[in-house]
Write a protein that holds these residues in place. Sequence first.
Motif, short mmCIF file in Angstrom:
data_model
loop_
_atom_site.label_atom_id
_atom_site.label_comp_id
_atom_site.label_asym_id
_atom_site.label_seq_id
_atom_site.Cartn_x
_atom_site.Cartn_y
_atom_site.Cartn_z
N UNK A 186 -4.82 5.48 9.89
CA UNK A 186 -4.30 4.51 8.93
C UNK A 186 -5.40 4.12 7.94
N UNK A 187 -6.63 3.91 8.47
CA UNK A 187 -7.75 3.58 7.58
C UNK A 187 -7.96 4.68 6.55
N UNK A 215 0.83 -1.21 0.00
CA UNK A 215 0.00 0.00 0.00
C UNK A 215 0.87 1.26 0.00
N UNK A 250 -4.76 3.29 -3.95
CA UNK A 250 -5.20 2.98 -2.59
C UNK A 250 -6.70 3.18 -2.44
N UNK A 251 -7.35 2.17 -1.90
CA UNK A 251 -8.79 2.31 -1.65
C UNK A 251 -9.62 2.17 -2.91
N UNK A 277 -2.12 7.30 -4.60
CA UNK A 277 -3.37 7.57 -3.90
C UNK A 277 -4.57 7.09 -4.70
N UNK A 302 -7.87 -2.20 1.81
CA UNK A 302 -7.32 -2.94 2.95
C UNK A 302 -8.26 -2.88 4.14
N UNK A 314 -5.85 6.85 5.39
CA UNK A 314 -4.78 6.86 4.39
C UNK A 314 -4.95 5.69 3.44
N UNK A 315 -5.39 4.53 3.95
CA UNK A 315 -5.58 3.36 3.09
C UNK A 315 -6.75 3.54 2.13
N UNK A 316 -7.63 4.53 2.42
CA UNK A 316 -8.74 4.79 1.51
C UNK A 316 -8.31 5.65 0.34
N UNK A 317 -7.07 6.18 0.39
CA UNK A 317 -6.60 7.03 -0.69
C UNK A 317 -6.93 8.50 -0.46
N UNK A 318 -7.16 8.88 0.80
CA UNK A 318 -7.47 10.28 1.12
C UNK A 318 -6.17 11.10 1.08
N UNK A 368 5.35 3.78 7.56
CA UNK A 368 5.72 5.12 8.00
C UNK A 368 7.04 5.07 8.77
N UNK A 403 -8.35 -4.05 8.44
CA UNK A 403 -7.36 -4.21 9.49
C UNK A 403 -7.85 -5.12 10.61
N UNK A 429 2.31 2.40 2.65
CA UNK A 429 1.91 3.13 3.86
C UNK A 429 2.85 2.84 5.02
#
Lengths: 326, 318
Positions: B218-219, A56, A89-90, A86, A95, B221-225, A60, A97, A58
């Motif tokens: 984290x959610x 992803x 992603x999504x 971006x 994803x 960011x994982x959505x592509x925001x 950090x 969790x 992500x």
Amino acid sequence: MANNLVEFRNLRTNFYTSGGVVKAVNDVSFAIKEGETLCVVGESGCGKSVTAMSLMRLVSPPGKTEGGQILYNGEDLLTLKERQMRHIRGNEIAMIFQEPMTSLNPVFKIGQQISEPLIIHKGMTKKEAKKRSIELIELVGIPRAAQIFDSYPHELSGGMRQRIMIAIALSCDPKLLIADEPTTALDVTIQAQILDLMRNIKSEFKTAIMLITHDLGVVAEMADHVVVMYAGKVIEEAPVHELFRNPKHPYTQGLLRAKPIINQRQSRLYTIPGQVPNPVSLGNNCYFNDRCEHCMSICVDKQPPLNTYENRHKAACWLYEKGGEA
Amino acid sequence: MKQYAIRRILQIIPTIIGVSIVLFGVFAMAPGNFVDSKQTISDARKAELKEKFGLDKPVHERYFIWAKNTIQGDLGMSTQHQQPVTTVMNRYMWNSFIIAAIVLVLSWTIAIFVGVYSAIRQYSFFDGIITFLVFALMSLPSFFIGLLAIKFFAVDMKWAPVGGMYTTGSNATGMAKVWDLVQHMWLPVSVLTALSVGGLTRYFRTSMLEVVRQDYIRTARAKGVKPSTVIFKHALRNALLPAITLLGMEIPALFSGAMITEQVFNWPGIGKINLAALQSRDYFLLMGFTMFLAALTLVGNFVSDMLYRIADPRVRMK
């Protein structure tokens, strides 16, 4: 045979801690095929989640993905610009969790949180997004969808929240759904429901799933293909039936022996002796050597390569190599 | 919600009665009074004055007289100013309010932006500089930094008048008057902002640091925001929640004046007047003003509780 959707090639992700460099993902290569469920198994801290987070992009700080490629539809994700990433992603890769209780923002309504990716990626208006969100809530099996749309996360149970997370993940029809231990925090009946839901999604939408878990029961139920990780490396990879029938690596054999079997009374379950090695001080050897009952001299001196055997079975162990006999 | 609000308002009544008893007791039982402190008057005249102001009566009797008048809206006469307490308060309070309001807006705006920025760049060079400045500002006493600012900006550079609110003898009106006020005001406003911005920055930085580590970030960011949306929509709203309590406490601070800074800048504010009233035992002014602040504190608490309910769905009543 289906095409590779995602292919990890020699991926390396390191964490720069005060104790030294931790190679959380150390030269990992495997592929996820379109529409396939791939399970990644291993103990805590073996690099499963970091592999997914690297995909992803992500990870950090202090973590950094520093080598290799992640090919998605033939394109290397690691070289994409942040803005292009971006968009993936999504949208194309979504994803969910481990912790449904804390994964939703407490101050926004469920509806807003499902609508957000629809508005970002699909360019929907608020009204269209609301309609689609309600459909999604129904799709993941929650009744009274319109009412749930206007609820806040704290009004929902853990299982419902995980369903909402799945609804968010599915909102843009992703090609790949990454599920990072999605059932670990849920009780057994809810676990089964969530797994059923994921299986339905897979058959209905042909979504590929990368399922990270340490529960071999979940693996047996869900997987088409299994990757076993240990201390940041892939040590075995095989189709699920092959792996359960014929585990090659002593670590995988140990994991399977440690699994409780229904109707068999055992006073004590099997455990693999020893502990996962300290990730900071790994040498050029088989990382499992000090816990392995078949440890040979070469295991301490040289790292075994991941070789391919019959039935698409790969393993990294000297026991199956010519070098091991010497 | 409505029921809760009514219950909270009703709870304020006994609290305020309790506060008034304690305050009256403390002020009345402090040694000395405004008659005894005047050494030029004769004993006979003193006794006469004490009788006139009711100082010869026992404390509890005086309390009930004061309470009865207060309920009727009469806070008594200020012995020092020879005017009703409400007039005195009204005259000076707004001078303090104008400074406090500007300082409040400035310091909160600066603190939110700087705090958020140094949180998302934790341990960067910028964060290091900010942390250093914050601690430097927090550890300087107000009279010191105030005098330093006067010496440097007013005396040496002549960028601002040395003190006061308007130029003495000036009878400017309209925009000219406002401009005169701005010139007199910017230095005390800057000093007070500098003093309060440090702690607030620290507060927002900590709050933000805690929020950006949460799973729901984290959610997002994982959505592509977008990263800026993640910070200012998803994170900031959560990070500001605990600040609501702080905002409630700022309400009385708006009217209380800054005793020391007003003294240093010779600003005709209520803080300075209050200090003088304490020194000359001007009971009615002291009681009136302190009670007013106590009431505002209770109102502030009430307002922040209500705001909390609006902002955080988890606290809201079903």
